[in-house]
Design an enzyme around this catalytic site. Structure first.
Site, short mmCIF file in Angstrom:
data_model
loop_
_atom_site.label_atom_id
_atom_site.label_comp_id
_atom_site.label_asym_id
_atom_site.label_seq_id
_atom_site.Cartn_x
_atom_site.Cartn_y
_atom_site.Cartn_z
CG ASP A 107 -1.89 7.57 0.59
OD1 ASP A 107 -1.37 8.74 0.61
OD2 ASP A 107 -2.27 6.86 -0.48
CG ASP B 251 -1.81 1.30 1.55
OD1 ASP B 251 -2.40 1.69 0.67
OD2 ASP B 251 -1.60 1.74 2.66
#
Length: 279
Positions: free
Chosen positions: A78, A76
């Site tokens: 963020d 991922d």
């Protein structure tokens, strides 16, 4: 089963003793490996209960597992590969950071549907000058601790890299080029006449799309998801983490930590290299 502890050295032996280890080894400046430990639910619970308040990351892992067991690392973006939530920082340029970040936090805890919450947050950005994206990248985006060391280690071991994000291609494309990542997939913000329209082009990269992206890349590489390591922090990462051979929760929400193979609450991303040596 091995127990890997990473954190303040004065805490490691004390916490490791809970597992009644047959042998203990210091590995690196802030880590210890306890070999051949009993890893029943009672022991795991006791170690976790002692480790978290002591600022220690505790990982039970099968003896002999190495990076060579894997072919892909999927991350991922963020709050995982990078320290910020990009949409929150973009919203700050509109004076709406508090409002947007509250929605972001609820979505990451799994309290809101991710797709609906993203649509709502992006709509608040309508009319913002697109130059705000560059400002966020230049002024606020920072890699998470240990990110570059971790990436260098997995690449040296021959693993491919995938950045899959519910964020935006403006940032993933720049990070892909900067860090030499093999694959990247994210949402596309619509821009017209130099301003954000408040809309996302195409389908939204939600939890299911993240899972499908990992599956697609694995298929392209001729491997199974069990040969992938997947890292995330929010509820929208759970589906892709669930199909991985090893799931890593990084500075994650409680619901994500509870379902992950590995929880890194205090260490940097490079702690993965201690848990999974190259060979």
């Amino acid at each position: 089963m091995h127990l890997i502890l990473q954190g303040p050295l004065d805490q490691l032996a004390h916490i490791g003793a809970i597992a009644d280890p047959a042998r203990a080894f210091t590995i690196g400046a802030h880590a210890m490996r306890f070999e051949d430990v009993e890893a029943g639910e009672r022991v795991r619970a006791a170690v976790s209960l002692a480790a978290f308040p002591a600022g220690v990351d505790a990982t039970f892992i099968a003896a002999g597992r190495t990076l060579a067991d894997f072919k892909l690392v999927a991350m991922d973006m963020d709050s995982t590969l990078i320290t910020i939530e990009c949409i929150d920082e973009i919203a700050d340029m509109q004076g709406l950071k508090t409002q947007v970040s509250e929605i972001t936090e609820a979505a990451m805890r799994g309290e809101l549907d991710f797709g609906a919450s993203l649509t709502k947050r992006v709509a608040l950005l309508e009319g913002l000058d697109a130059s705000a994206l560059e400002r966020v990248y230049d002024e606020r985006l920072r890699l998470s601790p240990g990110a570059e060391t971790m990436l260098a280690g997995v690449k040296a071991a021959g693993l491919k890299t995938l950045l899959v994000s519910g964020g935006f291609t403006f940032f993933t494309e720049r990070l892909q080029q900067r860090l030499g990542l093999d694959y990247a997939h994210a949402n596309v913000l619509e821009v017209r006449e130099g301003k954000l329209t408040g809309k996302v082009l195409g389908g939204i990269v939600d939890a299911l799309e993240k899972k499908h992206t990992v599956e697609r890349v694995c298929a392209e590489l001729g491997i199974t998801p069990q040969q992938a390591i997947v890292m995330g922090d929010g509820a929208n990462d759970l589906q892709m983490m669930a199909i991985a051979g090893l799931s890593v929760a990084f500075r994650a929400k409680p619901v994500v930590r509870a379902h992950a193979s590995v929880a890194l609450n205090f260490s940097g991303l490079d702690a993965l290299l201690t848990i999974l040596p190259e060979s």
